[in-house]
Design a protein around this motif. Structure first.
Motif, mmCIF file in Angstrom:
data_model
loop_
_atom_site.group_PDB
_atom_site.id
_atom_site.type_symbol
_atom_site.label_atom_id
_atom_site.label_comp_id
_atom_site.label_asym_id
_atom_site.label_seq_id
_atom_site.Cartn_x
_atom_site.Cartn_y
_atom_site.Cartn_z
ATOM 1 N N THR A 72 0.816 -1.222 0.000
ATOM 2 C CA THR A 72 0.000 0.000 0.000
ATOM 3 C C THR A 72 0.847 1.270 0.000
ATOM 4 O OG1 THR A 72 -0.185 -0.078 2.428
ATOM 5 C CG2 THR A 72 -1.959 -1.088 1.142
ATOM 6 N N PRO A 102 -9.700 -2.098 2.752
ATOM 7 C CA PRO A 102 -9.814 -2.835 1.482
ATOM 8 C C PRO A 102 -10.557 -2.043 0.416
ATOM 9 C CG PRO A 102 -10.214 -4.302 3.331
ATOM 10 C CD PRO A 102 -10.106 -2.913 3.903
ATOM 11 N N GLU A 103 -11.567 -1.291 0.814
ATOM 12 C CA GLU A 103 -12.332 -0.495 -0.151
ATOM 13 C C GLU A 103 -11.463 0.587 -0.780
ATOM 14 O OE1 GLU A 103 -13.309 -1.172 2.989
ATOM 15 O OE2 GLU A 103 -14.800 -2.717 2.456
ATOM 16 N N ARG A 132 -9.019 -1.183 -3.182
ATOM 17 C CA ARG A 132 -9.732 -1.622 -4.385
ATOM 18 C C ARG A 132 -9.984 -0.444 -5.328
ATOM 19 N NH1 ARG A 132 -12.523 -5.961 -5.868
ATOM 20 N NH2 ARG A 132 -12.214 -6.968 -3.856
ATOM 21 N N LYS A 133 -10.380 0.685 -4.767
ATOM 22 C CA LYS A 133 -10.646 1.874 -5.590
ATOM 23 C C LYS A 133 -9.355 2.399 -6.213
ATOM 24 C CE LYS A 133 -12.794 6.448 -5.490
ATOM 25 N NZ LYS A 133 -13.505 7.443 -4.653
ATOM 26 N N ASP A 178 -8.382 0.292 -9.013
ATOM 27 C CA ASP A 178 -9.439 0.216 -10.031
ATOM 28 C C ASP A 178 -9.767 -1.247 -10.352
ATOM 29 O OD1 ASP A 178 -11.341 1.205 -11.767
ATOM 30 O OD2 ASP A 178 -9.951 1.295 -13.469
ATOM 31 N N LEU A 179 -9.945 -2.043 -9.293
ATOM 32 C CA LEU A 179 -10.211 -3.476 -9.461
ATOM 33 C C LEU A 179 -11.656 -3.730 -9.834
ATOM 34 C CD1 LEU A 179 -8.425 -5.245 -6.461
ATOM 35 C CD2 LEU A 179 -7.699 -5.180 -8.855
ATOM 36 N N ASP A 180 -11.861 -4.713 -10.695
ATOM 37 C CA ASP A 180 -13.218 -5.163 -10.973
ATOM 38 C C ASP A 180 -13.813 -5.723 -9.685
ATOM 39 O OD1 ASP A 180 -13.161 -4.471 -13.629
ATOM 40 O OD2 ASP A 180 -12.442 -6.421 -14.295
ATOM 41 N N PRO A 181 -15.120 -5.577 -9.490
ATOM 42 C CA PRO A 181 -15.744 -6.034 -8.245
ATOM 43 C C PRO A 181 -15.547 -7.520 -7.957
ATOM 44 C CG PRO A 181 -17.247 -4.645 -9.488
ATOM 45 C CD PRO A 181 -16.079 -4.900 -10.380
ATOM 46 N N LEU A 204 -9.815 -9.558 -2.933
ATOM 47 C CA LEU A 204 -8.721 -8.810 -2.331
ATOM 48 C C LEU A 204 -8.571 -9.310 -0.899
ATOM 49 C CD1 LEU A 204 -7.892 -5.093 -2.716
ATOM 50 C CD2 LEU A 204 -8.109 -6.032 -0.409
#
Length: 199
Positions: free
Chosen positions: A114, A149-150, A153-154, A157-160, A164
């Protein structure tokens, strides 16, 4: 591509090739070593003055070695499934090897740090462009969880549907859990065959 050795009979476990990928210094070699049930094969070399200005040591200034080809390890999930792990080199100058390493791979783990999320963008793009299922393992260095994690993920730009998982790449159980998340992801992505009609 998964394969099983036919000369061992029907009881031979299914062997699955998995890549452990990510940017330079995110913990790929550490993860393979932590989880492998055999002494891992490593191709690490010491960083030299020749790498100054070539390898970005920002955030990993204490790193003294680098993988120049691959890491290799093995873990038996159960009597029916064995994973063969191939850790990829992280520096851009070694990315040409990825095209060979990816042959026969069923899926991948992309490790991220991160503190340096940008070094993992290329890995994510690589697997997305080839349609290879992957999960993201967030290596929480020194147990620090500085983003949710949110947020991660943002930022990536990960697909839902891409799993993760927060982990510590040094810990065998945590590394195993990331691999199990990948196996679950692979099973969920399998095309379901329609049941045969009853005659």
């Amino acid at each position: 591509m998964a394969y099983a050795s036919s000369d061992q009979g029907d009881d031979a476990p299914l062997a699955v090739k998995i890549l452990i990928a990510g940017g330079f210094g995110v913990g790929k070699t550490t993860m393979v070593g932590a989880v492998s049930e055999v002494a891992p094969l490593r191709t690490e070399e010491y960083l030299t003055h020749a790498s100054v200005g070539v390898d970005d040591l920002d955030g990993v200034s204490g790193k003294s070695t680098t993988t120049v080809a691959l890491d290799f390890g093995r873990i038996t999930i159960n009597r029916d499934l064995v994973l063969y792990l191939f850790g990829t080199p992280g520096q851009e100058r070694f990315w040409f090897m990825w095209n060979d390493l990816v042959h026969g791979a069923m899926g991948a783990v992309v490790l991220v740090d991160t503190r340096r999320l940008d070094v993992s963008f290329a890995s994510i793009d690589f697997f997305e462009s080839r349609g290879i299922p992957f999960v993201v393992g967030v290596n929480c260095f020194h147990g620090v969880k500085d983003r949710t994690p949110e947020e991660i993920r943002k930022a990536l730009d990960l697909d839902p549907q891409v799993p993760l998982v927060l982990c510590d790449a040094r810990d065998r159980t945590a590394a195993r859990d990331v691999l199990l998340a990948l196996i679950d992801h692979l099973l969920a992505a399998r095309p379901r065959t329609a049941p045969h009609p009853v005659a």
